[in-house]
Design a protein around this motif. Sequence first.
Motif, short mmCIF file in Angstrom:
data_model
loop_
_atom_site.label_atom_id
_atom_site.label_comp_id
_atom_site.label_asym_id
_atom_site.label_seq_id
_atom_site.Cartn_x
_atom_site.Cartn_y
_atom_site.Cartn_z
N TYR A 1 -12.72 -2.48 -2.89
CA TYR A 1 -11.74 -1.45 -3.22
C TYR A 1 -12.26 -0.09 -2.81
CZ TYR A 1 -10.02 -5.29 -6.07
OH TYR A 1 -9.56 -6.51 -6.48
N THR A 2 -11.34 0.82 -2.56
CA THR A 2 -11.69 2.17 -2.13
C THR A 2 -12.30 2.97 -3.27
OG1 THR A 2 -9.92 2.17 -0.51
CG2 THR A 2 -10.69 4.32 -1.23
N ARG B 1 0.84 -1.21 0.00
CA ARG B 1 0.00 0.00 0.00
C ARG B 1 0.87 1.25 0.00
NH1 ARG B 1 -4.36 2.90 1.00
NH2 ARG B 1 -4.37 4.44 2.67
N SER C 1 -5.70 0.53 -2.63
CA SER C 1 -6.69 -0.40 -2.06
C SER C 1 -6.59 -1.78 -2.69
CB SER C 1 -8.11 0.16 -2.20
OG SER C 1 -8.57 0.15 -3.53
#
Length: 108
Positions: free
Chosen positions: A60-61, A16, A82
């Motif tokens: 997912y974001t 990330r 994400s």
Amino acid sequence: GLGRSFDRLDDARHAREALLLASFPDRAIDDLVKISAKIDAGAVAVRSSAEGDARGSGIYTSVFVPNRPERIVHAVREVLASYAAPNARAFRRDAGLGSGFGIVIEPV
């Protein structure tokens, strides 16, 4: 591809961070500036578009930001990051999905 590289990392936090700090090619930045200019809205949603998204809604974001290129670039980084989240990696593995996804930028 991006997905294969980050799926192999054992430390999702490292993956990330690497995605958040990765530099974008100038061409990608130029493309995001052009996209921002073409959208006639004060805000945009930046979200993923991937195989299996309908089954994995919320994996997912998605990011909602003012329609300004620098904010869109940051939002794209967040959505890309994400992809490396443990729950996203587990979802792809359990669903038997391949790697990779696209980014959608749309007016809100």
